[in-house]
Design a protein around this motif. Sequence first.
Motif, PDB file in Angstrom:
ATOM      1  N   VAL A  19       0.837  -1.201   0.000  1.00  0.00           N
ATOM      2  CA  VAL A  19       0.000   0.000   0.000  1.00  0.00           C
ATOM      3  C   VAL A  19       0.872   1.250   0.000  1.00  0.00           C
ATOM      4  O   VAL A  19       0.604   2.209  -0.725  1.00  0.00           O
ATOM      5  CB  VAL A  19      -0.958  -0.004   1.206  1.00  0.00           C
ATOM      6  N   LYS A  20       1.928   1.234   0.790  1.00  0.00           N
ATOM      7  CA  LYS A  20       2.837   2.381   0.828  1.00  0.00           C
ATOM      8  C   LYS A  20       3.404   2.660  -0.555  1.00  0.00           C
ATOM      9  O   LYS A  20       3.453   3.819  -0.998  1.00  0.00           O
ATOM     10  CB  LYS A  20       3.966   2.118   1.816  1.00  0.00           C
ATOM     11  N   GLU A  21       3.818   1.612  -1.249  1.00  0.00           N
ATOM     12  CA  GLU A  21       4.384   1.772  -2.595  1.00  0.00           C
ATOM     13  C   GLU A  21       3.336   2.304  -3.575  1.00  0.00           C
ATOM     14  O   GLU A  21       3.630   3.153  -4.422  1.00  0.00           O
ATOM     15  CB  GLU A  21       4.933   0.431  -3.077  1.00  0.00           C
ATOM     16  N   ALA A  22       2.115   1.820  -3.468  1.00  0.00           N
ATOM     17  CA  ALA A  22       1.049   2.273  -4.366  1.00  0.00           C
ATOM     18  C   ALA A  22       0.738   3.745  -4.154  1.00  0.00           C
ATOM     19  O   ALA A  22       0.542   4.498  -5.110  1.00  0.00           O
ATOM     20  CB  ALA A  22      -0.213   1.431  -4.154  1.00  0.00           C
ATOM     21  N   VAL A  23       0.712   4.166  -2.897  1.00  0.00           N
ATOM     22  CA  VAL A  23       0.423   5.566  -2.588  1.00  0.00           C
ATOM     23  C   VAL A  23       1.530   6.473  -3.122  1.00  0.00           C
ATOM     24  O   VAL A  23       1.260   7.568  -3.634  1.00  0.00           O
ATOM     25  CB  VAL A  23       0.222   5.757  -1.070  1.00  0.00           C
ATOM     26  N   VAL A  24       2.770   6.024  -3.033  1.00  0.00           N
ATOM     27  CA  VAL A  24       3.888   6.801  -3.594  1.00  0.00           C
ATOM     28  C   VAL A  24       3.695   6.983  -5.099  1.00  0.00           C
ATOM     29  O   VAL A  24       3.903   8.076  -5.638  1.00  0.00           O
ATOM     30  CB  VAL A  24       5.231   6.100  -3.290  1.00  0.00           C
ATOM     31  N   LYS A  25       3.300   5.918  -5.790  1.00  0.00           N
ATOM     32  CA  LYS A  25       3.065   6.007  -7.232  1.00  0.00           C
ATOM     33  C   LYS A  25       1.914   6.949  -7.559  1.00  0.00           C
ATOM     34  O   LYS A  25       1.985   7.751  -8.501  1.00  0.00           O
ATOM     35  CB  LYS A  25       2.781   4.613  -7.795  1.00  0.00           C
ATOM     36  N   ILE A  26       0.854   6.858  -6.785  1.00  0.00           N
ATOM     37  CA  ILE A  26      -0.313   7.718  -7.024  1.00  0.00           C
ATOM     38  C   ILE A  26       0.051   9.181  -6.822  1.00  0.00           C
ATOM     39  O   ILE A  26      -0.330  10.050  -7.621  1.00  0.00           O
ATOM     40  CB  ILE A  26      -1.472   7.310  -6.090  1.00  0.00           C
ATOM     41  N   ARG A  27       0.820   9.449  -5.785  1.00  0.00           N
ATOM     42  CA  ARG A  27       1.238  10.833  -5.541  1.00  0.00           C
ATOM     43  C   ARG A  27       2.099  11.346  -6.691  1.00  0.00           C
ATOM     44  O   ARG A  27       1.966  12.492  -7.131  1.00  0.00           O
ATOM     45  CB  ARG A  27       2.003  10.933  -4.223  1.00  0.00           C
ATOM     46  N   ALA A  28       2.986  10.491  -7.196  1.00  0.00           N
ATOM     47  CA  ALA A  28       3.850  10.889  -8.306  1.00  0.00           C
ATOM     48  C   ALA A  28       3.038  11.168  -9.566  1.00  0.00           C
ATOM     49  O   ALA A  28       3.351  12.089 -10.336  1.00  0.00           O
ATOM     50  CB  ALA A  28       4.881   9.803  -8.573  1.00  0.00           C
ATOM     51  N   ASP A  29       1.974  10.412  -9.773  1.00  0.00           N
ATOM     52  CA  ASP A  29       1.165  10.551 -10.986  1.00  0.00           C
ATOM     53  C   ASP A  29       0.164  11.709 -10.903  1.00  0.00           C
ATOM     54  O   ASP A  29      -0.077  12.403 -11.896  1.00  0.00           O
ATOM     55  CB  ASP A  29       0.403   9.252 -11.264  1.00  0.00           C
ATOM     56  N   PHE A  30      -0.419  11.900  -9.727  1.00  0.00           N
ATOM     57  CA  PHE A  30      -1.507  12.867  -9.605  1.00  0.00           C
ATOM     58  C   PHE A  30      -1.163  14.102  -8.762  1.00  0.00           C
ATOM     59  O   PHE A  30      -1.879  15.097  -8.808  1.00  0.00           O
ATOM     60  CB  PHE A  30      -2.745  12.200  -8.985  1.00  0.00           C
ATOM     61  N   GLY A  31      -0.089  14.013  -7.984  1.00  0.00           N
ATOM     62  CA  GLY A  31       0.206  15.119  -7.077  1.00  0.00           C
ATOM     63  C   GLY A  31      -0.693  15.049  -5.860  1.00  0.00           C
ATOM     64  O   GLY A  31      -0.730  14.033  -5.170  1.00  0.00           O
TER      65      GLY A  31
END
Length: 242
Positions: free
Chosen positions: A70-82
């Motif tokens: 989940v931590k890794e997914a949230v990092v990716k989402i933040r990178a993609d969407f801000g």
Amino acid sequence: MLNGKTAVVTGGSRGIGEAIVYKLASMGANIAVIYAGNAAAAEKVCKKCGQSYSVEARAYQCNVADFSAVKEAVVKIRADFGAVQFLVNNAGITHDGLLAMMKEEDFDAVLDTNLKGAFNMIRHMTGLFIRAREGCIINITSVSGMMGNAGQCNYSASKAGLIGLTKSVAKELAPKGIRCNAVAPGFIATDMTGNQTDNPLLDMIPLGKMGEPEDVADAVAYLATAKYVTGEVLRVDGGIAM
């Protein structure tokens, strides 16, 4: 109404989650769809969001029961969407069975996905909300967590725990401008509920019928925009838990 905002929806590739994705997308929100295993279904949902609602939507495979994943997914989402403004914890599973015969792994699996999965998502996204001093968390619980259901002690326990989690998170994060509410569906017609036409519990529903995923999505849309509501559990159940 939600133009320029981003919503993360777990279990967003089918059923209630899919309806929630489309509802929020129709309101102008960009969508991060988290799915467990069916990549094709998730990509299909994202494609429809772009074609029908002209918003950005991306799919992320993640087992919400896995804290690190989940931590890794949230990092990716933040990178993609801000910035991310909304989190809908919808991912859930069932392993029904009578208590006297229930396997330990069936109890653990349901609690891990339905309850710990929501905690994992909230835990890793709270930092984003706090920095923005804005956030809205909506947990999809169930009337089974309010009234119990024979043959579902694991599911009912997970959903009851989700109500407690909702209220505690609401109190803890309110000073940061972050709201946390829950929606408690009753009998909703999805692949998970299957054919319920012969279920005697249908006779207990005052409105006399099962609900649709869109009914739950409408409740989520309300809580997403109800800026003075927090710590609430909104039943969408045809009156069965009155």
